[in-house]
Structure formats: C-alpha cells, structure tokens
Design an enzyme around this catalytic site. Structure first.
Site, short mmCIF file in Angstrom:
data_model
loop_
_atom_site.label_atom_id
_atom_site.label_comp_id
_atom_site.label_asym_id
_atom_site.label_seq_id
_atom_site.Cartn_x
_atom_site.Cartn_y
_atom_site.Cartn_z
N GLU A 324 0.83 -1.21 0.00
CA GLU A 324 0.00 0.00 0.00
C GLU A 324 0.87 1.26 0.00
O GLU A 324 0.75 2.13 0.87
CB GLU A 324 -0.98 -0.03 1.18
N ASP A 403 -8.45 -9.16 3.62
CA ASP A 403 -8.24 -8.09 4.60
C ASP A 403 -9.34 -8.05 5.65
O ASP A 403 -10.18 -7.15 5.62
CB ASP A 403 -8.16 -6.74 3.87
N GLU A 431 -12.79 -2.77 11.68
CA GLU A 431 -12.79 -2.01 10.43
C GLU A 431 -13.91 -2.46 9.49
O GLU A 431 -14.64 -1.63 8.95
CB GLU A 431 -11.42 -2.18 9.75
#
Ligand code: GCV
Length: 737
Positions: A324, A403, A431
């Site tokens: 990332e 993820d 998340e």
C-alpha cells in the site's frame, strides 16, 4: 455493595477490572489479609500491588504487603527460584511443568508443622502463586482475582477457603496454566498527530500533537488491562510510518520511547516500534535503502546501537514494506528476505526481532484484468522465500488472504511456510465488522481460524498448532525452547482509544478481553470466554438485580455476543464475497464501491450471477494454494462450504446451495432475517434495563439502536441491488425497492 458514588462514576473505564465490592465481604478468606512477596523484581511488585488493589476493592479492607512470612494465613507471590519452601510446595516435576510465562497456584490448609522447616507457625490456609518468572506470577495473580470474583459474584465463596484445617485434605485451589502462544501481541495503528488509523474509539492514548501524551496514568491503566489477559508484546505506532513517526528511532523521540517502555515493562510488556523501511534515506541522507548495500546495513547497525542504548529491552521492529505504497526492498530489485534479514542482523546483538508483515499485494491493479488475484499475493510473494529468513525474523500473516472481512477462508500461507516462523494477525478493531457501532463479538471467528486444518503435515496441522510453534516444521519436531528465540504466536490490531470506556461500544471490550484469553489458550471456547467477560464486567454495582450478582444478565448478554458475528454477516456482503463497503472509510453498504477500483476487491456481479472464480480449473488458481483435501473441497461447488461459495466460485443466482436455497433467495432471506435479528439485539438489551446500571445501559443502547437502523440500510441496499441485477423476485414477496 454498590454505593451512590460508584453508580455516579460508572462509565466502563475499569472494564473487566472493576472488582465490585462483594455483598459477602464478610466471607473474605483469611488468606486475603496478607500478601507475602519474596523477591525484588519490578513485575513482582506490580503483581503484589495489583493483588492488593483487587482484594481491597472486593472486600473493602486493604491487605498488608509483607516481605517476610507471617504467622497467619497469607498469599505468597514467588518465583520458584526465590521461594524458600519451594520444594515443599511444588515438586521438581511440578515446577518443570511451568513454562517461562506460566504459573501454578495452590491453596492448602495449614502446613503440618512436621513437614515445614520454616513456616511451622502458620495456622490456617495459605495460597501460593508461583512461576519461573515474575511475569508468570503476575498472570497468576490476575487468575486468582478472576477466580475470587467468580465465586463472589456467584455467592460461591468456598467455605473451604476459610474453614479450619482439620477437615481439609488436599488443596482447595490447584491451578497450572501455561500460555500456549509464546508471543501474544497487540499492534497499534496510532499516529503521532493523535489519530488512529481504523480506530473507532476516539483519539490515540499514546500521542497528541506529534508528541508523546502527558497522560501516563492512562497508559498505565492500559498496561493493566493488557497484562490481566496475558498480553506481553505491544507495537506502539502505526505500520504506515509517516514523516514524524519515522523519527521515533532518533534522539528526538527515543527518550519518550524509553518512558513508554518503562510503563509497560512494569507490567511485563515489551514494546516494539514500527519503522519506515526507507529510514536510511529519510533520516540518514543515503541515496538508497538497498538491503544489500553495505552502507545501508551499517546505517541500520548504528541505528540499532542507538535505539537499544535508549531502550535495552525493546522487542524489535515491525515492518510493513512494499505494501500500500510503503517503501520496501522491491524498489531496489531485492526480495523480502533480503530486506528482513538485513534488519534482523542489525538487531541480533540485542536480542531484537523483526516482525515482517506479509500483507503485500498490488494495490494498483486493473479491474479489467480478471486473472490477477489479490488473494494469491501473500503466498506468491513469500512461499518462494520459505527457509531463507534469519532466526529473529517472524512473518506476520493476516488471518485471511484479503483483509479482515467478516468471512474469508484462512490464509493458505500458514500451511505453505514449512521452515519459517510465523505470527498470526487478527484485527480486533472492527474495520469491516461494524466499526464498534455494530455489535460483533469476534472470538467465534478467531476460533474458526485457529481450528482450521491446513493438512500441511497431514491431518491435525491446525493453524493453532502452526502459530504456537508446536507443530514440527520441516520434518523436525517443534521445540521453541531449543532455539534462541521463541518466535511464534499471535498479534492483533487494537480496538482501543481515548474514549472513556476504551472501545467506544462497551460490549466491544469483550473482543480485547477475548483476544488476550484466546492467545493465552486457544482451547478456550467462545462461550467460556464470553461467560468470563460478562461475569467480570457486569458483576456488582453495574447491575441492579437485588442479588447484586450477574446471574440474570450472564446468559442473556452472552447470547447477544455469541450470535452477533453471524448476525452481522447475514445483513452485509453475502456468502464470503466480501467488501461491498463504502470506499475509504469502509463503513456502510456500497455494493459497487470497490468494483471498478484498483484495490483488487471485486464481486463480479452481473445479470446472471456473482462471485470470484478462484478455482484451479477455470479461475485464478488460488484454491490450489491449499493442501489437499482443502484444495479439492474449495475447488468444487459440490463441496465448497456455502459461506465461502462466492469467495471461490462465480455462480448463477439460481445456483442451489447445500442449504437447499438458491443463492438469490439466500441473499434475500439472510438480509431480511439479519435486520430483524439486529433489532432483536436492541430489544433484548432493553429487556435488561432494570438490571443494569443506567449509564452503562444508555451507552450500549445508543449503539444498538444505530445498528438496528443501519442493518435495515444494508438489507435494502443489498436486496435491491441484486433484485435489479437478477430480475428474480423474492419468493416471500417482501419489500424490495
Ligand atoms: C494500516 C487495510 C487497512 C489499512 C491498513 C492495512 C494494513 O488495508 O484498510 O488501513 O493500514 O490494511 O494492514 O497494513
């Protein structure tokens, strides 16, 4: 008993350590009068103070701490090495059964003076909490406090603990407990500006305005919470290391890091720093960060010297590289073993570790390219490097290949690495599981991961055995103690922040508690952990039942927790396909939010069907990264479990699931039911109103009300999207728009 003051200040801050005053305080066991501490060690002192604090709170009388044995019942805290009577109390075999951070607790009636050389004056029962190390003793103390609370809460305080010696035979308390995972870690994604990446409970408790916080008490209280569930490793800054945090390893901040380390050290917790791989360029002015460049290696050696001079027991560095947009060895044409090993060599003289993350994938892929599969990436990058890493490198692998979705298969990389030490990474912060506004008790999900059988070395090669280091790798039997490092275990991304109750949603405290307990002992069930947490959290003045115990609340809140993961799954992305969240912040439904993006997270829904073909025969080949029989199970729609069907296969909406329902009808049914169940969570909580402390009741109600509304939004967006795509009506004719 509760008193007005307690009720006034109740806000969840004490979490599971609130130690309510017992309504049976008069039954206080005699051995709770005195704590005898043998040894000078700082962590041992912490253990004594914690015990004193807990007992005082529960019984309303402060026990005395003594360094010499007394002639009355007492609790003694000792390491085997320091105990004058250790052979009497625990045989050599019993001592040998305790590992470096484990403990034994034994409570017996008075010692027969004939058997005792030095304690012959003791009358009545006494309890020993002992370990090889003071850390073991500290964990034993928290165990003892839990044990006492459970009994007090249930009005079960054993007569045996205060009765006279004559009628006793054998110990009234006898415990052996060893942590299964050598490393039990929490990762913070805190930035020094005070923000927390993916944090849903307020600002950072570590930093504000690009400086260390001044609120050291809060950090100490956090250390208590962590140690009470056996956490012993903590990384204190985000793996995305920005400009300011890059300087944490410079003299600008090292004295602050040392102050932090001291706070956590007293609770047996070792801290780690996330570092910027390009530091030699950003801090050192070098023109490269190439791991094979001698100048770069020398820069890191000097840096390690400086860092360890400031914090001699620093655990090491956590590294997110080539991921990332973070820098890494790829930019110099090197592989990740080159990068990790160069850093590992720099830290080796100090016993430091490199925790190297495997979350490496192409985040700039073309959505038109259906062959590139993000799920494959970790395996494809790291499997070829198996066996090339130094002894003090650990690869940290997320539980799933994507993820932290609500449902993913287990990462095949765990089974694939046969000669490399690994750390499993969970995400406690929610998340993708409701961001602590929705209730989602994650322990059942984590249990499924830990119990997954990779078949890497035949049946029984479970994730929990791999990550604890107990499965022999590469043909050799496991023996962490025979190597210099015990580099296996579990890490998880923290869910806490500066909100008074730590986690925003009070019930999300159960995930932090549950993570620690599970990392200590993966055999504990999700139910047992929930049971413990509810009892510890809702005992005493936090409930208003006339008994003051949590009897009524336990089964009800426990069920809410245990159902919550499936409920969340049922009204969000279906059948393992994942995502469908708003881009960027990842909250709330947006079915096509990531469909035409570069992040590699697609569902490929069209008018005929949905799902990602990851088969060997016609898809990306990801299913082939597993050992047989898992690879075969996933490869075929005949055997692929329903809940992962769309992760592995692209199927028509009319495909029949094992459940006997078509995919499209399953989507409609689960979404209608899921929203109903979310509303039931709220209603169940409302039914507890008379039993709960008002402030606690209100905090949680506000979240559950939001969840019930938001679940409807999810339901309607998902159902409408698929109705419009497929043109197939709901068999039950419910409203779809
Ligand atoms: C810290 C996901 C999250 C990022 C996180 C990353 C990681 O992509 O959305 O916020 O970055 O995982 O684990 O490194």
């Amino acid at each position: 008993m509760s008193n007005h003051m307690d009720v006034q200040k109740e806000n969840g801050y004490d979490a599971w350590l609130h130690y309510p005053r017992s309504s049976h305080a008069e039954n206080r066991p005699a051995w709770c009068n005195v704590i005898v501490v043998t040894g000078e060690d700082e962590v041992l002192q912490t253990a004594a103070n914690e015990l004193q604090r807990g007992l005082t709170s529960m019984f309303g009388q402060q026990p005395k701490i003594s360094v010499v044995p007394v002639d009355a019942p007492f609790i003694t805290l000792v390491t085997f090495r320091d105990h004058p009577l250790v052979a009497e109390r625990f045989s050599a075999e019993e001592q040998a059964d305790v590992n470096a951070e484990g403990y034994r607790i034994r409570g017996t009636e008075m010692i027969n003076p004939a058997q005792s050389a030095s304690y012959d004056a003791i009358k009545g029962p006494y309890v020993t909490v002992a370990g090889q190390t003071s850390k073991g003793v500290l964990y034993g103390v928290f165990h003892l406090l839990r044990w006492l609370q459970e009994r007090l809460d249930g009005e079960l305080l054993l007569q045996a603990t205060s009765k006279s010696s004559e009628s006793s035979d054998g110990p009234f308390l006898d415990v052996l407990s060893n942590p299964v995972n050598p490393i039990r870690m929490i990762n913070h994604w805190d930035n020094m500006d005070g923000s927390v990446e993916r944090g849903y409970a307020g600002a950072s408790i570590f930093y504000e305005n690009n400086a260390l916080t001044k609120n050291m008490d809060r950090l100490r209280d956090y250390a208590r919470l962590l140690a009470s569930v056996g956490i012993q490793s903590l990384s204190i800054n985000n793996v995305n290391v920005h400009q300011v945090e890059t300087e944490l390893i410079t003299d600008k901040f090292l004295s602050d890091v040392a102050r932090l380390a001291a706070i956590f050290r007293a609770y047996g917790i070792q801290i780690y720093l996330s570092i910027n791989y390009a530091s030699p360029m950003q801090l050192g002015g070098l023109t490269t960060a190439d791991p094979l460049d001698p100048g770069v290696a020398e820069w890191w050696r000097a840096k390690a010297r400086e860092v360890y001079a400031a914090v001699p027991d620093l655990g090491g560095f956590v590294v997110k590289a080539d991921s990332e947009n973070r820098p890494g060895p790829f930019s110099c044409g090197r592989h990740h073993a080159d990068g990790a090993n160069m850093l590992a060599d720099a830290l080796q003289p100090y016993g430091g570790r490199i925790i190297w993350r495997c979350f490496v994938y192409d985040c700039k892929q073309d959505w038109r390219d259906r062959k590139t599969d993000r799920a494959r990436a970790a395996f494809d990058h790291f499997k070829p490097l198996d066996g090339l890493f130094r002894d003090n490198v650990i690869l940290q692998i997320k539980n799933g290949p994507m993820d932290f979705q609500v449902r993913e298969p287990v990462s095949p990389l765990f089974g694939a690495l046969q000669a490399t030490q690994v750390l499993l990474e969970f995400q406690i912060t929610q998340e993708y599981t409701g961001q602590q506004r929705h209730l989602c008790y994650l322990v059942p999900q984590w249990k499924e991961v830990l119990d997954f059988d990779t078949y890497a070395q035949g049946k029984g090669s479970t994730i929990k055995r791999i990550v604890s280091g107990s499965l022999g790798r590469n043909g050799s039997p496991a023996s962490p103690s025979s190597t210099k490092y015990t580099n296996y275990g579990i890490a998880a991304v923290s869910n806490i922040g500066a909100d008074t109750n730590w986690t925003g949603h009070l019930l999300a405290q159960s995930n932090l508690y549950g993570y620690g307990r599970l990392a200590w002992d993966p055999e504990l069930s999700a139910d047992e952990i929930a049971d413990e947490w509810v009892r510890l959290t809702f005992g005493g003045h936090r409930n208003r039942s006339h008994t003051g115990n949590s009897k009524h609340l336990v089964p009800v809140i426990k069920k809410m927790l245990l159902d919550s993961w499936n409920i969340y799954e049922s009204y969000t992305a279906p059948l393992g396909v994942g995502w469908m969240v708003s881009p960027g912040h990842h909250y709330g439904p947006d079915v096509d939010g990531y469909e035409y993006s570069m992040w590699g997270t697609y569902h490929f829904a069209d008018c005929r069907g949905i799902g990602v073909d990851r088969t060997i025969a016609t898809g990306t080949g990801y299913a082939g990264q597993y050992f047989s029989p898992q690879a075969d199970i996933y490869e075929s729609t005949e055997t692929c479990p329903d809940e992962l069907l769309l992760f592995f296969h692209h199927v028509p909406y009319t495909h029949m699931l094992h459940s006997g329902q078509t995919v499209i009808q399953h989507i409609y049914d689960t979404h209608f039911e899921g929203a109903e169940h979310a509303a039931n969570l709220r209603d169940t909580w409302v039914s507890l109103r008379d039993h709960l402390d008002e402030a606690i009741y209100a905090q949680v109600l506000e979240r559950l009300e939001h969840q019930a509304e938001h679940a409807k939004e999810w339901r309607d967006r998902i159902n409408t999207y698929f109705y419009r795509k497929s043109g197939i009506a709901d068999q039950k004719n419910r409203p779809i728009y």
